[in-house]
Design a protein around this motif. Sequence first.
Motif, PDB file in Angstrom:
ATOM      1  N   UNK A 170      46.866  74.406  82.276  1.00  0.00           N
ATOM      2  CA  UNK A 170      47.535  72.807  82.810  1.00  0.00           C
ATOM      3  C   UNK A 170      49.230  72.231  81.672  1.00  0.00           C
ATOM      4  N   UNK A 171      49.074  72.821  80.632  1.00  0.00           N
ATOM      5  CA  UNK A 171      50.228  72.570  79.993  1.00  0.00           C
ATOM      6  C   UNK A 171      51.678  73.782  79.889  1.00  0.00           C
ATOM      7  N   UNK A 172      51.445  74.769  80.434  1.00  0.00           N
ATOM      8  CA  UNK A 172      52.526  75.762  80.825  1.00  0.00           C
ATOM      9  C   UNK A 172      52.575  76.043  82.417  1.00  0.00           C
ATOM     10  N   UNK A 173      51.241  75.960  83.373  1.00  0.00           N
ATOM     11  CA  UNK A 173      51.783  76.305  84.801  1.00  0.00           C
ATOM     12  C   UNK A 173      50.662  75.398  85.572  1.00  0.00           C
ATOM     13  N   UNK A 174      50.668  74.215  85.495  1.00  0.00           N
ATOM     14  CA  UNK A 174      49.948  73.115  85.810  1.00  0.00           C
ATOM     15  C   UNK A 174      49.654  73.247  87.771  1.00  0.00           C
ATOM     16  N   UNK A 175      51.220  74.423  88.132  1.00  0.00           N
ATOM     17  CA  UNK A 175      51.090  74.649  89.774  1.00  0.00           C
ATOM     18  C   UNK A 175      49.808  75.909  89.922  1.00  0.00           C
ATOM     19  N   UNK A 176      49.055  76.174  88.950  1.00  0.00           N
ATOM     20  CA  UNK A 176      48.595  77.685  89.693  1.00  0.00           C
ATOM     21  C   UNK A 176      46.807  77.050  88.976  1.00  0.00           C
ATOM     22  N   UNK A 177      46.849  76.059  88.581  1.00  0.00           N
ATOM     23  CA  UNK A 177      45.180  75.383  88.500  1.00  0.00           C
ATOM     24  C   UNK A 177      44.360  75.200  90.148  1.00  0.00           C
ATOM     25  N   UNK A 178      43.143  76.318  89.308  1.00  0.00           N
ATOM     26  CA  UNK A 178      42.720  75.338  90.407  1.00  0.00           C
ATOM     27  C   UNK A 178      42.274  74.228  91.703  1.00  0.00           C
ATOM     28  N   UNK A 179      42.034  73.694  92.916  1.00  0.00           N
ATOM     29  CA  UNK A 179      42.057  72.985  93.443  1.00  0.00           C
ATOM     30  C   UNK A 179      41.329  71.318  92.930  1.00  0.00           C
ATOM     31  N   UNK A 180      40.206  72.385  92.669  1.00  0.00           N
ATOM     32  CA  UNK A 180      38.964  71.778  91.952  1.00  0.00           C
ATOM     33  C   UNK A 180      38.537  71.710  90.972  1.00  0.00           C
ATOM     34  N   UNK A 181      39.938  71.831  90.103  1.00  0.00           N
ATOM     35  CA  UNK A 181      39.779  71.848  88.931  1.00  0.00           C
ATOM     36  C   UNK A 181      38.428  70.650  88.003  1.00  0.00           C
ATOM     37  N   UNK A 182      38.316  69.637  88.165  1.00  0.00           N
ATOM     38  CA  UNK A 182      37.440  68.996  87.563  1.00  0.00           C
ATOM     39  C   UNK A 182      36.046  69.127  87.951  1.00  0.00           C
ATOM     40  N   UNK A 183      35.968  69.461  88.817  1.00  0.00           N
ATOM     41  CA  UNK A 183      34.572  70.659  89.171  1.00  0.00           C
ATOM     42  C   UNK A 183      34.370  71.353  88.617  1.00  0.00           C
ATOM     43  N   UNK A 184      35.417  72.094  87.975  1.00  0.00           N
ATOM     44  CA  UNK A 184      35.174  73.497  88.204  1.00  0.00           C
ATOM     45  C   UNK A 184      35.146  73.669  86.466  1.00  0.00           C
ATOM     46  N   UNK A 185      35.835  72.525  85.573  1.00  0.00           N
ATOM     47  CA  UNK A 185      35.661  72.127  84.143  1.00  0.00           C
ATOM     48  C   UNK A 185      34.527  71.778  83.714  1.00  0.00           C
ATOM     49  N   UNK A 186      34.054  71.147  84.872  1.00  0.00           N
ATOM     50  CA  UNK A 186      32.961  70.690  84.027  1.00  0.00           C
ATOM     51  C   UNK A 186      32.119  71.616  84.095  1.00  0.00           C
ATOM     52  N   UNK A 187      31.247  72.427  85.642  1.00  0.00           N
ATOM     53  CA  UNK A 187      30.633  73.561  85.555  1.00  0.00           C
ATOM     54  C   UNK A 187      30.291  74.378  84.864  1.00  0.00           C
ATOM     55  N   UNK A 188      31.926  74.496  83.879  1.00  0.00           N
ATOM     56  CA  UNK A 188      31.852  75.869  82.887  1.00  0.00           C
ATOM     57  C   UNK A 188      31.583  74.884  81.792  1.00  0.00           C
ATOM     58  N   UNK A 189      31.749  73.424  81.366  1.00  0.00           N
ATOM     59  CA  UNK A 189      31.492  72.524  79.982  1.00  0.00           C
ATOM     60  C   UNK A 189      29.531  73.461  80.585  1.00  0.00           C
ATOM     61  N   UNK A 190      29.148  72.997  81.013  1.00  0.00           N
ATOM     62  CA  UNK A 190      27.844  73.112  81.440  1.00  0.00           C
ATOM     63  C   UNK A 190      27.253  73.921  81.002  1.00  0.00           C
ATOM     64  N   UNK A 191      28.020  74.802  81.266  1.00  0.00           N
ATOM     65  CA  UNK A 191      27.395  77.165  81.287  1.00  0.00           C
ATOM     66  C   UNK A 191      27.835  77.406  79.721  1.00  0.00           C
TER      67      UNK A 191
END
Length: 671
Positions: free
Chosen positions: A209-230
Motif C-alpha cells: 500500500x505504501x510503495x505499489x498501491x496499484x498492485x493491491x487486490x481489488x477486494x483489499x478491505x474484505x481480504x484484510x479483515x479475513x486475514x486479521x480474523x485468521x
Amino acid sequence: MFRGIDEVDWASLRHAYGSAEDVPGLLRGLASADPAERQTALDGMYGAVHHRGEVYDSTLACVPILLALAVREEVRDRAGVVELLVSIGDEDGARGDLAARARAALRARAGVFVRLAGDADAGVRRAVPGALVRFLDPPARVLALVRERITVERDDRVLLALTESLGLFAQRCRLTSDAHAAEAVRLLTELSRPPYDPGLRLAALGQLAGCAPELLPADLVPAVVRLLRDRSGQRTAAGHPDDAPGPDTLAGRLLRLRPSDEEGSRLLRTLHSALGNRVADRVALLCGQLTSPDPLDRCNGVWMSAGLFREWRDGHAEPVALIGGQLGAEEGRLQDAAVAVLVELCELAAPAADHLHALVTYRPGLRIRHRERSAPALGGPLKALAGTGDARATPVLAEVLAGPVVPDDLGLVIPHLGRAALPLAPALRRRLARVPLDASDVHQRAVPLLSALAALGDAESLPAVLRLLRGLPDGLRRRDAVTEAAVRAIGVLGGGAREAIPDLRGLLETDGAVAAADALWSVTGDAGAVLPVLLRELTGPTSGRRRRAAAVLGRLGPAARPALPGLREMAGSGDAWARATAACAVWRVTGDPEGFLPVLRSAWAEQPRTRSTIAASVSALGPAGTPLHDVLRAELASPRRHRPDSGGHGIREDLGLLRECREALAGQAHR
C-alpha cells in the motif's frame, strides 16, 4: 568492547542536558548483567545522548562502542542496542553535520549488521533488517541478503521485520534503481499471498500500500479483515494473557491503555497510514476491526480510529457507533480505550451517546475518577456524554454537583451543553461563592466555574464573580489567570454588569488591560474609555497582547478609527497570526478590506491557526464579509481537518471553525 572508552574526553562533549561525562556509565550499563540497570542505561541513551532523535558530538562518539556491544554475545538486550543505532542513523531523523557523520560511520561499518543478520538471538535478527536497508550498499547486496533471510527464517516476528524492510527498500530504491525496487515489490506481492502466514500477508499488504498501491487486490478491505480474523484465531488458539483490570493508578491506567497486541497494532497502523486519503476504505477497515470477535483487534481498531478522526472530517458515524458498543465490554482495556477516544470527539460522539448514558447511569462509580496523586476529575464517560451536547448529561451532572465530591473540572463541560445546562447554574454559582479566596488551588477550582457561568450567561453570578475579582490576595499563584477568567465572565453579561465598571476601570493599567478593556466595552459601549488603553497595548512589547488588542479594536468597529494607522502597520508586518488579526480589525473598523484581502487569503492558506480568527471576523461582518465567502465555502467542502497534526484538541478547534464558516455564510453575524 569498551576499548578506547576512557581515551575520549567525555567532559568536553555534550548531550541534551550538558556535559557528557555520565555517558561512559550509560554505555557500561548497557552491558550489565542486571536487567533493570540495562533498561535504565538504554533509557538514558534515548533521554540524553539521543534526545528526541537528535545527534550530538557525544552521540557520534558512542557509535563505535555501540557497534562493539552489538556483536558481543555475552551482552544481553543487544536488540535494543541495534535499534538505537538504527535510530541514530535514520535519514528521516536528525539533520546537520553530526548526524551526517554518524550515518557515514554506520555505513562504513555496515558489515557488522551483515554478521548479525543470522544471529542466534531472534530479537537481534528482528532489529537488523532496518539497519541493512539504511546502511548497507550496494542495493543488490541488500536485496539478496533480505531475500535469503526470508527463505531461511522461521521466527514469525523476524519475518515481519524483513517484510517491512522490503517496503522501505522499495521506497528508497525508486529514487535510484527501478529494477531493484521492482524486485522488492515482486517479493512483497508473493508474501501477500498463500501459503504465507496471515500476519505476514498483512504486513506485505501494508508495505505494498505504501510503495505499489496499484498492485493491491481489488477486494483489499474484505481480504484484510479475513486475514486479521485468521491471525486472531491463530493467536487465540495459542493463548494470550488475560486482560486483567489491574490497579486504578496512573501506571495501571497507562498500562491498560497500551495496545496489548502491539504487533497487530503495528500491522494495521502501517496499512491505515499507507491508505492515507482513501477514507472510505479506511472506515470500512475500521468497521471490520471494530466488529472482530477478538477484543484485542477491537481495541486496536478503537485506537486507530482516533488517527482517522483527527485528520478527516467524514465517515465517523458508523465507527463511532461501534466504538460506543465497546463501552459494555468486560475488558477494562477496551472500555478505557473507547472512552478516551470518545472524549476527544465532542459532538461527533453523538452516535455513542446512548451507550455513554447507560454507562454513567448504571455504573455511577465512573462519574468521578479518583486519582492517586491529584484531585478527583470528572469521569471520562460523563465528560464524553456532556461533550456530545446531550441533555441527558445535565441531571447526572446535577447529582455530581449535589454529592460530597465535586471534581474541579466539571465546569469545563458545561459550554458543550448550551442552554440544556441552565438548571445547573444555581449550584455552579453557589460553588463559586464558596471558593476560598486564599486557596493555593484557587485557579483549578474557580476558572472552570467562571467558564461555565460565562457560557450560560448567568447574570445572577455577578456577586460571586465580583467577590473573586475584588478579594484575591496579592501574590496568589496564577492570580492573573483567575482575574482574566472573571473579567471574561463579566464581559459576557454586558450591560447587566454595570456594577463591575469601577473594577474593570481599575484593571486598565495592569497586565490584564486588554481583557478589562474588552469587558468594559461590552458593559458600557464607551469607546472613549477603552481606546487609549488599546492603542497603548497595540504598540506594546508583547506580541500576544498586541494581537489581542487588535482583535478587541476590531470588535469596536467604526469607533476604533483612531487605531487604523497602527492596525494597518501591524497588518503589513510581523507573524501571520498578528497580520491576519490586524487586517480583520481594519476591515471591521472601515467596512472595507482595503488592500488586505491577499494578506488574509495567504494567511488562511499558509497558517491554518489563523482560520478561526478570520472566519469569526467574516461572520461578524455580515454581508460585508462576502469577498471571503469563497474561502469559507472551500473550507466547508474540504474533507481534511484544518490542523490534523494538533492532537485531540484539534477536533474541537476544527468543529468550531466549521461552525464559524456556516454561520458566516448563513448571515448569522455575531459581534
